[in-house]
Design a protein around this motif. Structure first.
Motif, PDB file in Angstrom:
ATOM      1  N   ARG A  78       0.837  -1.199   0.000  1.00  0.00           N
ATOM      2  CA  ARG A  78       0.000   0.000   0.000  1.00  0.00           C
ATOM      3  C   ARG A  78       0.876   1.255   0.000  1.00  0.00           C
ATOM      4  O   ARG A  78       1.921   1.283   0.662  1.00  0.00           O
ATOM      5  CB  ARG A  78      -0.897   0.015   1.235  1.00  0.00           C
ATOM      6  CG  ARG A  78      -1.994  -1.033   1.237  1.00  0.00           C
ATOM      7  CD  ARG A  78      -2.787  -0.982   2.531  1.00  0.00           C
ATOM      8  NE  ARG A  78      -3.882  -1.938   2.526  1.00  0.00           N
ATOM      9  CZ  ARG A  78      -4.639  -2.207   3.583  1.00  0.00           C
ATOM     10  NH1 ARG A  78      -4.405  -1.588   4.743  1.00  0.00           N
ATOM     11  NH2 ARG A  78      -5.617  -3.091   3.493  1.00  0.00           N
ATOM     12  N   PRO A  79       0.484   2.288  -0.713  1.00  0.00           N
ATOM     13  CA  PRO A  79       1.234   3.556  -0.640  1.00  0.00           C
ATOM     14  C   PRO A  79       1.287   4.056   0.798  1.00  0.00           C
ATOM     15  O   PRO A  79       0.248   4.167   1.469  1.00  0.00           O
ATOM     16  CB  PRO A  79       0.412   4.500  -1.527  1.00  0.00           C
ATOM     17  CG  PRO A  79      -0.330   3.600  -2.457  1.00  0.00           C
ATOM     18  CD  PRO A  79      -0.646   2.365  -1.661  1.00  0.00           C
ATOM     19  N   GLY A  80       2.485   4.327   1.278  1.00  0.00           N
ATOM     20  CA  GLY A  80       2.645   4.758   2.658  1.00  0.00           C
ATOM     21  C   GLY A  80       2.393   3.673   3.673  1.00  0.00           C
ATOM     22  O   GLY A  80       2.244   3.950   4.871  1.00  0.00           O
ATOM     23  N   GLY A  81       2.355   2.408   3.217  1.00  0.00           N
ATOM     24  CA  GLY A  81       2.039   1.292   4.100  1.00  0.00           C
ATOM     25  C   GLY A  81       3.237   0.783   4.882  1.00  0.00           C
ATOM     26  O   GLY A  81       4.295   1.414   4.933  1.00  0.00           O
ATOM     27  N   GLN A  82       3.048  -0.414   5.465  1.00  0.00           N
ATOM     28  CA  GLN A  82       4.089  -0.981   6.322  1.00  0.00           C
ATOM     29  C   GLN A  82       4.556  -2.368   5.888  1.00  0.00           C
ATOM     30  O   GLN A  82       5.589  -2.832   6.373  1.00  0.00           O
ATOM     31  CB  GLN A  82       3.592  -1.053   7.776  1.00  0.00           C
ATOM     32  CG  GLN A  82       3.413   0.298   8.442  1.00  0.00           C
ATOM     33  CD  GLN A  82       3.013   0.164   9.895  1.00  0.00           C
ATOM     34  OE1 GLN A  82       1.929   0.603  10.298  1.00  0.00           O
ATOM     35  NE2 GLN A  82       3.865  -0.432  10.717  1.00  0.00           N
ATOM     36  N   ARG A 308      10.104  -9.756   1.701  1.00  0.00           N
ATOM     37  CA  ARG A 308       8.943  -9.325   2.479  1.00  0.00           C
ATOM     38  C   ARG A 308       9.462  -8.388   3.556  1.00  0.00           C
ATOM     39  O   ARG A 308      10.222  -8.802   4.425  1.00  0.00           O
ATOM     40  CB  ARG A 308       8.230 -10.520   3.095  1.00  0.00           C
ATOM     41  CG  ARG A 308       7.568 -11.445   2.085  1.00  0.00           C
ATOM     42  CD  ARG A 308       7.349 -12.822   2.635  1.00  0.00           C
ATOM     43  NE  ARG A 308       8.629 -13.466   2.914  1.00  0.00           N
ATOM     44  CZ  ARG A 308       8.740 -14.643   3.528  1.00  0.00           C
ATOM     45  NH1 ARG A 308       7.667 -15.295   3.912  1.00  0.00           N
ATOM     46  NH2 ARG A 308       9.927 -15.166   3.747  1.00  0.00           N
ATOM     47  N   SER A 309       9.070  -7.158   3.468  1.00  0.00           N
ATOM     48  CA  SER A 309       9.610  -6.136   4.359  1.00  0.00           C
ATOM     49  C   SER A 309       8.497  -5.527   5.197  1.00  0.00           C
ATOM     50  O   SER A 309       7.506  -5.025   4.653  1.00  0.00           O
ATOM     51  CB  SER A 309      10.300  -5.032   3.546  1.00  0.00           C
ATOM     52  OG  SER A 309      11.371  -5.550   2.797  1.00  0.00           O
ATOM     53  N   PHE A 310       8.674  -5.578   6.502  1.00  0.00           N
ATOM     54  CA  PHE A 310       7.749  -4.920   7.423  1.00  0.00           C
ATOM     55  C   PHE A 310       8.474  -3.755   8.071  1.00  0.00           C
ATOM     56  O   PHE A 310       9.568  -3.919   8.611  1.00  0.00           O
ATOM     57  CB  PHE A 310       7.258  -5.890   8.494  1.00  0.00           C
ATOM     58  CG  PHE A 310       6.333  -5.264   9.486  1.00  0.00           C
ATOM     59  CD1 PHE A 310       5.111  -4.748   9.081  1.00  0.00           C
ATOM     60  CD2 PHE A 310       6.680  -5.181  10.828  1.00  0.00           C
ATOM     61  CE1 PHE A 310       4.245  -4.150   9.997  1.00  0.00           C
ATOM     62  CE2 PHE A 310       5.823  -4.593  11.739  1.00  0.00           C
ATOM     63  CZ  PHE A 310       4.605  -4.083  11.324  1.00  0.00           C
ATOM     64  N   LEU A 315       8.174   5.117   9.222  1.00  0.00           N
ATOM     65  CA  LEU A 315       9.104   5.050   8.090  1.00  0.00           C
ATOM     66  C   LEU A 315       8.343   5.249   6.788  1.00  0.00           C
ATOM     67  O   LEU A 315       7.324   4.611   6.544  1.00  0.00           O
ATOM     68  CB  LEU A 315       9.827   3.699   8.053  1.00  0.00           C
ATOM     69  CG  LEU A 315      10.953   3.615   7.016  1.00  0.00           C
ATOM     70  CD1 LEU A 315      12.199   4.299   7.540  1.00  0.00           C
ATOM     71  CD2 LEU A 315      11.273   2.166   6.657  1.00  0.00           C
ATOM     72  N   GLY A 316       8.851   6.115   5.932  1.00  0.00           N
ATOM     73  CA  GLY A 316       8.228   6.369   4.643  1.00  0.00           C
ATOM     74  C   GLY A 316       9.207   6.229   3.505  1.00  0.00           C
ATOM     75  O   GLY A 316      10.375   5.874   3.695  1.00  0.00           O
ATOM     76  N   ALA A 329      19.087   4.675   0.861  1.00  0.00           N
ATOM     77  CA  ALA A 329      19.193   6.109   0.578  1.00  0.00           C
ATOM     78  C   ALA A 329      17.837   6.748   0.317  1.00  0.00           C
ATOM     79  O   ALA A 329      17.673   7.966   0.503  1.00  0.00           O
ATOM     80  CB  ALA A 329      20.117   6.343  -0.619  1.00  0.00           C
ATOM     81  N   ALA A 330      16.861   5.946  -0.095  1.00  0.00           N
ATOM     82  CA  ALA A 330      15.555   6.513  -0.458  1.00  0.00           C
ATOM     83  C   ALA A 330      14.627   6.710   0.729  1.00  0.00           C
ATOM     84  O   ALA A 330      13.710   7.527   0.669  1.00  0.00           O
ATOM     85  CB  ALA A 330      14.876   5.627  -1.497  1.00  0.00           C
ATOM     86  N   VAL A 331      14.826   5.957   1.826  1.00  0.00           N
ATOM     87  CA  VAL A 331      13.864   6.001   2.925  1.00  0.00           C
ATOM     88  C   VAL A 331      13.850   7.369   3.599  1.00  0.00           C
ATOM     89  O   VAL A 331      14.841   8.118   3.583  1.00  0.00           O
ATOM     90  CB  VAL A 331      14.143   4.904   3.975  1.00  0.00           C
ATOM     91  CG1 VAL A 331      14.007   3.527   3.382  1.00  0.00           C
ATOM     92  CG2 VAL A 331      15.506   5.096   4.626  1.00  0.00           C
ATOM     93  N   CYS A 332      12.690   7.665   4.190  1.00  0.00           N
ATOM     94  CA  CYS A 332      12.548   8.915   4.931  1.00  0.00           C
ATOM     95  C   CYS A 332      11.733   8.640   6.185  1.00  0.00           C
ATOM     96  O   CYS A 332      11.173   7.556   6.357  1.00  0.00           O
ATOM     97  CB  CYS A 332      11.866   9.987   4.081  1.00  0.00           C
ATOM     98  SG  CYS A 332      10.195   9.548   3.550  1.00  0.00           S
ATOM     99  N   LYS A 333      11.683   9.586   7.061  1.00  0.00           N
ATOM    100  CA  LYS A 333      10.844   9.492   8.257  1.00  0.00           C
ATOM    101  C   LYS A 333       9.632  10.393   8.081  1.00  0.00           C
ATOM    102  O   LYS A 333       9.747  11.558   7.693  1.00  0.00           O
ATOM    103  CB  LYS A 333      11.633   9.910   9.500  1.00  0.00           C
ATOM    104  CG  LYS A 333      12.771   8.980   9.846  1.00  0.00           C
ATOM    105  CD  LYS A 333      12.267   7.612  10.333  1.00  0.00           C
ATOM    106  CE  LYS A 333      11.747   7.700  11.754  1.00  0.00           C
ATOM    107  NZ  LYS A 333      11.386   6.373  12.290  1.00  0.00           N
ATOM    108  N   LYS A 334       8.455   9.834   8.358  1.00  0.00           N
ATOM    109  CA  LYS A 334       7.226  10.612   8.235  1.00  0.00           C
ATOM    110  C   LYS A 334       7.177  11.657   9.344  1.00  0.00           C
ATOM    111  O   LYS A 334       7.579  11.403  10.484  1.00  0.00           O
ATOM    112  CB  LYS A 334       6.010   9.695   8.345  1.00  0.00           C
ATOM    113  CG  LYS A 334       5.934   8.654   7.246  1.00  0.00           C
ATOM    114  CD  LYS A 334       4.770   7.707   7.503  1.00  0.00           C
ATOM    115  CE  LYS A 334       4.725   6.603   6.453  1.00  0.00           C
ATOM    116  NZ  LYS A 334       3.657   5.618   6.742  1.00  0.00           N
ATOM    117  N   ARG A 335       6.661  12.800   9.020  1.00  0.00           N
ATOM    118  CA  ARG A 335       6.568  13.860  10.022  1.00  0.00           C
ATOM    119  C   ARG A 335       5.212  13.826  10.707  1.00  0.00           C
ATOM    120  O   ARG A 335       4.250  13.348  10.201  1.00  0.00           O
ATOM    121  CB  ARG A 335       6.763  15.231   9.346  1.00  0.00           C
ATOM    122  CG  ARG A 335       8.146  15.380   8.716  1.00  0.00           C
ATOM    123  CD  ARG A 335       8.365  16.785   8.206  1.00  0.00           C
ATOM    124  NE  ARG A 335       9.662  16.915   7.544  1.00  0.00           N
ATOM    125  CZ  ARG A 335      10.797  17.136   8.187  1.00  0.00           C
ATOM    126  NH1 ARG A 335      10.790  17.260   9.497  1.00  0.00           N
ATOM    127  NH2 ARG A 335      11.930  17.232   7.526  1.00  0.00           N
TER     128      ARG A 335
END
Length: 335
Positions: A78-82, A308-310, A315-316, A329-335
């Protein structure tokens, strides 16, 4: 990013490289890898948002039994999922040690075929958890190989396995298996124990941690008949699945050819395939894979694995990578 700190078997810290001027993203200032959490503890900490992601060498880093619940609870991709699932350039297989009497010589080809018929690939795939991958009887993944369907993928065929076993010159009553001392390794070993018992072979299982199992398997003269192997490659090229695992230049230690399989005809075909390019190259390697499995199998392939990544709810920007699992390098933290 650069490695700012490394404490062996405890922690690795990556920090943003202030001298990098390229266009790759770098959304977080640092990445801290902590070593040593159990799969269960890591999963709990991720769900509680105390850590962002669980990884493990050769496995997803969370218990295989958890994936069905995670998929139902968090959805898939899912977009923005876990919870994310994607293809992975990794194969699981059972290597036959050709230095051992059980598999040495042309008279034992029948035993290798018997085992390929005897194993229950759907049940073995379940050991890798929900959405763990696609069961297979060849080493090269379908997108790069050839869908020859030589051995049963829908379940064991003990009747055919017994016929092949009867043709073997040597019929060993017991085989020694090296497996991994985690949930998945135990499940695979117990399934194999049941499968081989149906054709009259007992299995003596030795459990080791992931690194120790492969170090032992790579040591020539180590007293095992079978080893549960996992092979990952760095790029989508069929040669990378076969060439290292069939390397005829065997050493005392550090071998990747856990099957200790050396056939001049196979080596000659690898040399010839490496001279080719494009589709002709792909077909040459795919044909070699299928011909080996049909005529003189070095191993019993089990499954082509998925990633399979949880991840934590904070994390975004998660981007799947078929080799490394995800793009750090692509990951970000949601604000």
């Amino acid at each position: 990013y650069y490695v700012a700190e490394r404490v062996i078997n405890r922690r690795i810290v990556l920090k943003r490289n202030p001298y990098y001027r390229g266009d790759r993203p770098a959304h977080v200032d640092q990445v801290v890898w902590t070593v040593g959490e159990s799969e269960e503890a890591c999963l709990l900490a991720t769900e509680q948002d105390r850590i962002d992601h669980c990884v493990s060498i050769g496995s997803p880093g969370v218990p295989p039994t958890a994936f069905r619940r995670l998929a139902a609870q968090y959805g898939i991709n899912r977009p923005g999922g876990q919870f994310f699932v994607g293809s992975r350039l990794q194969s699981a297989y059972l290597a036959f040690n050709h230095d051992r009497p059980a598999f040495k010589g042309p008279g034992q080809i029948a035993l290798k075929k018997a085992i390929n018929y005897a194993i229950d690939r759907p049940e073995l795939a379940r050991a890798f958890g929900y959405l763990g991958g696609r069961r297979s009887d060849q080493m090269v993944p379908p997108a790069l190989g050839r869908d020859a369907r030589i051995y049963p993928l829908g379940g064991a065929d003990p009747a055919t396995a017994r016929k092949w076993y009867a043709r073997a010159k040597l019929k060993p009553p017991t085989l020694v298996l090296y497996s991994h001392n985690n949930q998945r390794g135990v499940a695979v070993a117990e399934t194999l124990r049941f499968n081989l018992k149906q054709i009259g072979i007992e299995l003596d299982v030795k459990y080791y941690d992931f690194g120790t199992a492969f170090a032992k398997a790579g040591t020539r003269g180590e007293p095992f008949d079978l080893v549960l192997g996992l092979w990952s490659v760095d790029y989508a090229e069929p040669a990378s699945f076969l060439e290292p695992l069939l390397n005829p230049e065997l050493r005392e230690t550090g071998n990747l050819n856990y099957a200790y399989f050396v056939r001049p005809w196979a080596s000659a075909r690898m040399v010839a395939a490496n001279r080719l390019t494009g589709e002709a190259r792909r077909r040459a390697w795919a044909d070699l894979d299928a011909d080996l499995m049909r005529d003189d199998p070095p191993w019993a392939p089990l499954i082509h694995l998925t990633n399979r990544s949880f991840v934590s709810r904070s994390l975004g920007c998660f981007l799947h990578h078929p080799v490394y699992g995800f793009d750090i390098a692509a990951v970000c933290k949601k604000r």
